[in-house]
Write a protein that holds these residues in place. Structure first.
Motif, PDB file in Angstrom:
ATOM      1  N   ASP A 147       0.837  -1.204   0.000  1.00  0.00           N
ATOM      2  CA  ASP A 147       0.000   0.000   0.000  1.00  0.00           C
ATOM      3  C   ASP A 147       0.873   1.255   0.000  1.00  0.00           C
ATOM      4  O   ASP A 147       1.887   1.328   0.702  1.00  0.00           O
ATOM      5  N   THR A 148       0.444   2.228  -0.777  1.00  0.00           N
ATOM      6  CA  THR A 148       1.113   3.530  -0.822  1.00  0.00           C
ATOM      7  C   THR A 148       0.118   4.596  -0.378  1.00  0.00           C
ATOM      8  O   THR A 148      -1.010   4.660  -0.888  1.00  0.00           O
ATOM      9  N   THR A 149       0.528   5.415   0.570  1.00  0.00           N
ATOM     10  CA  THR A 149      -0.324   6.493   1.075  1.00  0.00           C
ATOM     11  C   THR A 149       0.194   7.823   0.551  1.00  0.00           C
ATOM     12  O   THR A 149       1.381   8.143   0.711  1.00  0.00           O
ATOM     13  N   VAL A 150      -0.690   8.575  -0.084  1.00  0.00           N
ATOM     14  CA  VAL A 150      -0.348   9.910  -0.577  1.00  0.00           C
ATOM     15  C   VAL A 150      -0.766  10.925   0.491  1.00  0.00           C
ATOM     16  O   VAL A 150      -1.932  10.974   0.895  1.00  0.00           O
ATOM     17  N   ILE A 151       0.184  11.711   0.940  1.00  0.00           N
ATOM     18  CA  ILE A 151      -0.069  12.739   1.960  1.00  0.00           C
ATOM     19  C   ILE A 151       0.006  14.105   1.275  1.00  0.00           C
ATOM     20  O   ILE A 151       0.961  14.387   0.537  1.00  0.00           O
ATOM     21  N   SER A 176       7.522  -2.098  -6.565  1.00  0.00           N
ATOM     22  CA  SER A 176       8.327  -2.920  -5.666  1.00  0.00           C
ATOM     23  C   SER A 176       8.924  -2.119  -4.527  1.00  0.00           C
ATOM     24  O   SER A 176       9.755  -2.633  -3.779  1.00  0.00           O
ATOM     25  N   GLY A 177       8.507  -0.835  -4.407  1.00  0.00           N
ATOM     26  CA  GLY A 177       9.053  -0.007  -3.338  1.00  0.00           C
ATOM     27  C   GLY A 177      10.402   0.539  -3.730  1.00  0.00           C
ATOM     28  O   GLY A 177      10.804   0.517  -4.888  1.00  0.00           O
ATOM     29  N   GLY A 178      11.118   1.037  -2.747  1.00  0.00           N
ATOM     30  CA  GLY A 178      12.440   1.586  -3.008  1.00  0.00           C
ATOM     31  C   GLY A 178      12.430   3.080  -2.837  1.00  0.00           C
ATOM     32  O   GLY A 178      12.032   3.599  -1.793  1.00  0.00           O
ATOM     33  N   SER A 179      12.854   3.826  -3.869  1.00  0.00           N
ATOM     34  CA  SER A 179      12.988   5.275  -3.776  1.00  0.00           C
ATOM     35  C   SER A 179      11.627   5.955  -3.828  1.00  0.00           C
ATOM     36  O   SER A 179      10.608   5.345  -4.164  1.00  0.00           O
ATOM     37  N   ALA A 180      11.652   7.268  -3.522  1.00  0.00           N
ATOM     38  CA  ALA A 180      10.412   8.041  -3.560  1.00  0.00           C
ATOM     39  C   ALA A 180       9.858   8.113  -4.973  1.00  0.00           C
ATOM     40  O   ALA A 180       8.641   8.081  -5.185  1.00  0.00           O
ATOM     41  N   ALA A 181      10.750   8.203  -5.961  1.00  0.00           N
ATOM     42  CA  ALA A 181      10.293   8.253  -7.349  1.00  0.00           C
ATOM     43  C   ALA A 181       9.572   6.970  -7.725  1.00  0.00           C
ATOM     44  O   ALA A 181       8.558   6.987  -8.437  1.00  0.00           O
ATOM     45  N   ASP A 182      10.045   5.843  -7.238  1.00  0.00           N
ATOM     46  CA  ASP A 182       9.391   4.566  -7.527  1.00  0.00           C
ATOM     47  C   ASP A 182       8.010   4.497  -6.889  1.00  0.00           C
ATOM     48  O   ASP A 182       7.074   3.932  -7.464  1.00  0.00           O
ATOM     49  N   SER A 183       7.862   5.075  -5.694  1.00  0.00           N
ATOM     50  CA  SER A 183       6.559   5.033  -5.031  1.00  0.00           C
ATOM     51  C   SER A 183       5.525   5.851  -5.787  1.00  0.00           C
ATOM     52  O   SER A 183       4.347   5.487  -5.822  1.00  0.00           O
ATOM     53  N   TRP A 184       5.927   6.945  -6.435  1.00  0.00           N
ATOM     54  CA  TRP A 184       4.979   7.726  -7.216  1.00  0.00           C
ATOM     55  C   TRP A 184       4.515   6.962  -8.451  1.00  0.00           C
ATOM     56  O   TRP A 184       3.384   7.135  -8.910  1.00  0.00           O
ATOM     57  N   LYS A 185       5.350   6.095  -8.964  1.00  0.00           N
ATOM     58  CA  LYS A 185       4.950   5.309 -10.128  1.00  0.00           C
ATOM     59  C   LYS A 185       3.815   4.346  -9.793  1.00  0.00           C
ATOM     60  O   LYS A 185       3.052   3.952 -10.680  1.00  0.00           O
ATOM     61  N   SER A 186       3.718   3.992  -8.526  1.00  0.00           N
ATOM     62  CA  SER A 186       2.685   3.046  -8.123  1.00  0.00           C
ATOM     63  C   SER A 186       1.350   3.718  -7.810  1.00  0.00           C
ATOM     64  O   SER A 186       0.357   3.043  -7.544  1.00  0.00           O
ATOM     65  N   VAL A 187       1.304   5.056  -7.825  1.00  0.00           N
ATOM     66  CA  VAL A 187       0.061   5.782  -7.523  1.00  0.00           C
ATOM     67  C   VAL A 187      -0.732   5.947  -8.816  1.00  0.00           C
ATOM     68  O   VAL A 187      -0.236   6.509  -9.801  1.00  0.00           O
ATOM     69  N   SER A 188      -1.959   5.481  -8.815  1.00  0.00           N
ATOM     70  CA  SER A 188      -2.782   5.535 -10.023  1.00  0.00           C
ATOM     71  C   SER A 188      -3.331   6.939 -10.252  1.00  0.00           C
ATOM     72  O   SER A 188      -3.492   7.724  -9.299  1.00  0.00           O
ATOM     73  N   PRO A 189      -3.660   7.281 -11.504  1.00  0.00           N
ATOM     74  CA  PRO A 189      -4.290   8.575 -11.790  1.00  0.00           C
ATOM     75  C   PRO A 189      -5.603   8.757 -11.037  1.00  0.00           C
ATOM     76  O   PRO A 189      -5.943   9.889 -10.646  1.00  0.00           O
ATOM     77  N   ALA A 190      -6.349   7.664 -10.817  1.00  0.00           N
ATOM     78  CA  ALA A 190      -7.630   7.779 -10.114  1.00  0.00           C
ATOM     79  C   ALA A 190      -7.435   8.294  -8.686  1.00  0.00           C
ATOM     80  O   ALA A 190      -8.276   9.047  -8.165  1.00  0.00           O
TER      81      ALA A 190
END
Length: 212
Positions: free
Chosen positions: A145-149, A176-190
């Protein structure tokens, strides 16, 4: 003859002494007795000191103070809220913290939602903006899970902060986690579009005086 003469002289002396005693009684001040004071006081005449002193007014109890309850503020009607929103020109500053891919659907949805609520968006060089919205974003990944704050600050044209909108939204993560840039890739447009809708709705509530 001599005895008769002595008797006459004695009578004359006695009469003279009696006359002197009566004169002393008349001339002696202590012999003059003043008339007794009357038991009833003389009525006050106009202009006398007693007549010029007014009688104190009867004491009256102070009225009990009553505190009227303040009237409750009238709620803003839908027509009034619409009028407020129609006069608003919102300028959105560049998003801080989010990637370009994540900020693109966010910005597009902000424009769409603002138009639906009757709010006009002003360009970055528009000097007629009534409000400026500045957004700050970050992500936090836990497992899948990724939480957008997010935090939005609302400013007036002079740079005074008027209001703050903040929140967070959790979305399933496919990365797969890792850097902050990678976490943004996992956030959907919705997810970013949902944040945009909530942001404009809370901004509109603030303008209408309904922000909690």
């Amino acid at each position: 003859m001599r005895r008769s003469h002595l008797t006459t002289v004695s009578l004359l002396v006695a009469l003279a002494l009696t006359a002197c005693t009566n004169a002393k009684d008349v001339l002696e001040p202590s012999a003059i007795t003043p008339p007794a004071a009357s038991a009833q006081p003389a009525p006050a005449t106009q202009g006398s000191a007693a007549a010029t002193v007014p009688a104190p007014p009867p004491s009256t109890a102070a009225p009990a103070s009553t505190t009227a309850g303040a009237p409750a503020a009238s709620p803003v009607t839908s027509a009034q809220a619409a009028a407020i929103l129609s006069k608003t020109r919102l300028q959105i500053a560049p998003i801080v913290g989010a990637s370009v891919d994540a900020a693109t659907p966010l910005t597009a949805e902000l424009q769409t939602r603002a138009k639906q609520r009757g709010i006009t968006l002003a360009g970055s060089q528009d000097q007629t903006a009534t409000h400026v919205l500045k957004g700050y974003f970050s992500t936090m990944t836990e497992g899948k899970d990724t939480t957008v704050i997010y935090v939005w600050d609302v400013y007036d044209p002079s740079g005074n902060r008027l209001h703050r909108i903040n929140g967070q939204m959790k979305a399933p993560s496919t990365g797969s986690g890792g850097s902050a840039a990678d976490s943004w890739k996992s956030v959907s447009p919705a997810t970013m579009q949902a944040i945009a809708d909530q942001t404009i709705d809370q901004f509109a509530a603030f303008l209408s005086g309904k922000a909690s």
